[in-house]
Write a protein that holds these residues in place. Structure first.
Motif, mmCIF file in Angstrom:
data_model
loop_
_atom_site.group_PDB
_atom_site.id
_atom_site.type_symbol
_atom_site.label_atom_id
_atom_site.label_comp_id
_atom_site.label_asym_id
_atom_site.label_seq_id
_atom_site.Cartn_x
_atom_site.Cartn_y
_atom_site.Cartn_z
ATOM 1 N N TRP A 63 53.158 21.971 54.914
ATOM 2 C CA TRP A 63 53.951 23.188 55.396
ATOM 3 C C TRP A 63 54.035 23.142 56.802
ATOM 4 O O TRP A 63 52.876 23.237 57.665
ATOM 5 C CB TRP A 63 53.424 24.341 54.948
ATOM 6 C CG TRP A 63 54.470 25.695 55.147
ATOM 7 C CD1 TRP A 63 54.043 26.456 56.113
ATOM 8 C CD2 TRP A 63 55.595 25.922 54.782
ATOM 9 N NE1 TRP A 63 54.938 27.449 56.238
ATOM 10 C CE2 TRP A 63 56.159 27.032 55.499
ATOM 11 C CE3 TRP A 63 56.303 25.234 53.887
ATOM 12 C CZ2 TRP A 63 57.345 27.445 55.275
ATOM 13 C CZ3 TRP A 63 57.534 26.139 53.700
ATOM 14 C CH2 TRP A 63 58.011 26.957 54.134
ATOM 15 N N LEU A 64 55.131 22.795 57.322
ATOM 16 C CA LEU A 64 55.218 23.109 58.906
ATOM 17 C C LEU A 64 55.122 24.508 59.337
ATOM 18 O O LEU A 64 55.846 25.367 58.569
ATOM 19 C CB LEU A 64 56.717 22.142 59.708
ATOM 20 C CG LEU A 64 56.883 20.896 58.996
ATOM 21 C CD1 LEU A 64 58.468 20.556 59.346
ATOM 22 C CD2 LEU A 64 55.977 20.080 59.758
ATOM 23 N N VAL A 65 54.886 24.912 60.618
ATOM 24 C CA VAL A 65 55.051 25.987 61.118
ATOM 25 C C VAL A 65 56.467 26.234 61.558
ATOM 26 O O VAL A 65 56.900 25.447 62.247
ATOM 27 C CB VAL A 65 54.118 26.200 62.418
ATOM 28 C CG1 VAL A 65 54.265 27.372 63.079
ATOM 29 C CG2 VAL A 65 52.477 26.167 61.768
ATOM 30 N N PRO A 66 57.232 27.394 61.032
ATOM 31 C CA PRO A 66 58.648 27.317 61.344
ATOM 32 C C PRO A 66 58.734 27.816 62.762
ATOM 33 O O PRO A 66 57.976 28.403 63.321
ATOM 34 C CB PRO A 66 58.989 28.619 60.224
ATOM 35 C CG PRO A 66 57.873 29.578 59.994
ATOM 36 C CD PRO A 66 56.773 28.380 60.069
ATOM 37 N N ASP A 67 60.091 27.568 63.387
ATOM 38 C CA ASP A 67 60.362 27.888 64.544
ATOM 39 C C ASP A 67 60.911 29.288 64.492
ATOM 40 O O ASP A 67 60.834 30.047 65.741
ATOM 41 C CB ASP A 67 61.584 27.019 65.324
ATOM 42 C CG ASP A 67 60.719 25.386 65.432
ATOM 43 O OD1 ASP A 67 60.251 25.282 66.529
ATOM 44 O OD2 ASP A 67 61.154 24.806 64.444
ATOM 45 N N HIS A 68 61.662 29.579 63.605
ATOM 46 C CA HIS A 68 62.203 31.078 63.211
ATOM 47 C C HIS A 68 62.103 31.554 61.756
ATOM 48 O O HIS A 68 62.266 30.713 60.878
ATOM 49 C CB HIS A 68 63.496 31.104 63.707
ATOM 50 C CG HIS A 68 63.899 30.854 65.116
ATOM 51 N ND1 HIS A 68 63.860 31.719 66.211
ATOM 52 C CD2 HIS A 68 64.006 29.543 65.871
ATOM 53 C CE1 HIS A 68 63.986 31.280 67.368
ATOM 54 N NE2 HIS A 68 64.326 29.905 67.221
ATOM 55 N N VAL A 69 61.971 33.059 61.642
ATOM 56 C CA VAL A 69 61.959 33.516 60.499
ATOM 57 C C VAL A 69 62.566 34.763 60.556
ATOM 58 O O VAL A 69 62.115 35.286 61.420
ATOM 59 C CB VAL A 69 60.543 33.803 59.948
ATOM 60 C CG1 VAL A 69 60.526 34.238 58.417
ATOM 61 C CG2 VAL A 69 59.838 32.538 59.798
ATOM 62 N N GLU A 70 63.511 35.050 59.612
ATOM 63 C CA GLU A 70 64.243 36.254 59.833
ATOM 64 C C GLU A 70 64.486 36.682 58.280
ATOM 65 O O GLU A 70 65.156 36.086 57.223
ATOM 66 C CB GLU A 70 65.609 36.170 60.487
ATOM 67 C CG GLU A 70 66.556 37.154 60.871
ATOM 68 C CD GLU A 70 65.859 37.992 62.135
ATOM 69 O OE1 GLU A 70 65.971 39.094 62.194
ATOM 70 O OE2 GLU A 70 65.253 37.335 62.934
ATOM 71 N N THR A 71 64.583 37.990 58.238
ATOM 72 C CA THR A 71 64.917 38.811 57.097
ATOM 73 C C THR A 71 66.392 38.808 56.758
ATOM 74 O O THR A 71 67.198 38.972 57.569
ATOM 75 C CB THR A 71 64.467 40.135 57.128
ATOM 76 O OG1 THR A 71 62.938 40.215 57.198
ATOM 77 C CG2 THR A 71 64.557 40.896 55.664
ATOM 78 N N MET A 72 66.714 38.717 55.341
ATOM 79 C CA MET A 72 68.002 38.602 54.769
ATOM 80 C C MET A 72 68.396 39.960 54.702
ATOM 81 O O MET A 72 67.513 40.941 54.320
ATOM 82 C CB MET A 72 68.336 37.735 53.810
ATOM 83 C CG MET A 72 67.990 36.307 54.002
ATOM 84 S SD MET A 72 68.319 35.474 52.689
ATOM 85 C CE MET A 72 67.397 33.849 52.812
ATOM 86 N N ASP A 73 69.668 40.419 54.402
ATOM 87 C CA ASP A 73 70.017 41.887 53.886
ATOM 88 C C ASP A 73 69.939 41.827 52.591
ATOM 89 O O ASP A 73 69.549 40.818 51.976
ATOM 90 C CB ASP A 73 71.575 42.309 54.611
ATOM 91 C CG ASP A 73 72.560 41.457 54.079
ATOM 92 O OD1 ASP A 73 72.272 40.757 53.078
ATOM 93 O OD2 ASP A 73 73.690 41.806 54.670
#
Length: 265
Positions: A63-73
């Motif tokens: 598991w790579l550390v992600p560059d971005h994480v964002e919540t969906m609607d």
């Protein structure tokens, strides 16, 4: 804490690099994710990995550390602002939406790929907008994902406190340089009740390990779990491709802010 805030904290890993280099052009990535039965991935998270910052994402191996994480609607839609570059795109539907580490058994996961399973990449230009459309097929992660497989490369051991007692619920990050600056490359699942951790990596080499009780850059919270293998002078561990380096114990403590003029408490 919302995922949007966690994204901001993640970006702090490389904040010093970004400041030194000056502003970087940004663009947006938008689209929609569906789960099984074409049901919108309501309140899931879109996860982006920048190509070139490490190996391609492969959650069944590491598991790579992600560059971005964002919540969906509620309809599984998302819009993410990212630096100019090329990205792999994935989606997670958590049992606990605050956790942004490796997906756990039973949680929904999907990496954008073509019909042959080849990972798709998306090019984002400065001031540009990329619409990936609708991506479907998020399915539950099996119990086998995250377990060791023949030929896997990994580091495993225990996290222990000053009395030798196991430390549960912490994560281990792997850096490839002793300076340990910027975003780490890999992260483990959380340590279990015995303090055991499993840090899977893509290939052999030297890694520098840091333990924290939570994701994020910047200074740890007072009293949170924090440690670096080797202490003030980070020590490398060497692992061979296709092998598991075992019994790497990491002593951990609680972060304490130094008192001005008196050093650390």
């Amino acid at each position: 804490m919302k995922i949007r805030l966690l994204t901001a904290i993640l970006c702090m890993f490389a904040a010093s690099v970004a400041v030194a280099a000056g502003p970087v052009p940004t663009g947006t990535v938008s689209g929609k994710f569906l789960g099984e039965g074409k049901v919108p991935l309501s309140k899931g998270s879109v996860v982006l990995f920048r190509r070139g910052s490490g190996p391609p994402p492969a959650p069944d191996r590491y598991w790579l550390v992600p560059d971005h994480v964002e919540t969906m609607d509620d309809d599984g839609r998302f819009t993410v602002t990212v630096e100019e570059g090329t990205y792999f795109l994935a989606a997670i539907k958590r049992n606990d939406h605050l956790e942004i580490g490796p997906p756990r058994a039973g949680e929904l996961f999907l990496i954008a790929a073509d019909d042959k399973g080849k990972l798709l990449t998306f090019d984002v230009k400065g001031n540009g907008a990329v619409n990936v459309g609708t991506i479907g097929g998020a399915r539950p992660i099996s119990k086998e994902t995250g377990m060791m497989r023949p030929g896997a490369t990994a580091i495993e051991g225990r996290l222990v406190d000053g009395e030798g007692k196991p430390v549960e619920g912490a994560v281990v990050f792997a850096f490839t340089s002793q300076e340990m600056q910027g975003k780490p490359l890999y992260v483990s699942e959380r340590s279990d009740s015995y303090g055991k951790y499993l840090l899977r990596v893509a290939e052999g080499g030297k890694y520098y390990l840091r333990v924290r009780s939570a994701y994020g850059g910047g200074a740890p919270d007072e009293g949170s779990i924090f440690a670096t293998l080797g202490g003030d002078v980070p020590a490398a561990v060497s692992v061979t491709s296709g092998e598991v380096l075992k019994d790497v114990a990491i002593p951990v403590g609680r972060f304490e802010r130094p008192i001005k003029g008196k050093g650390k408490r």
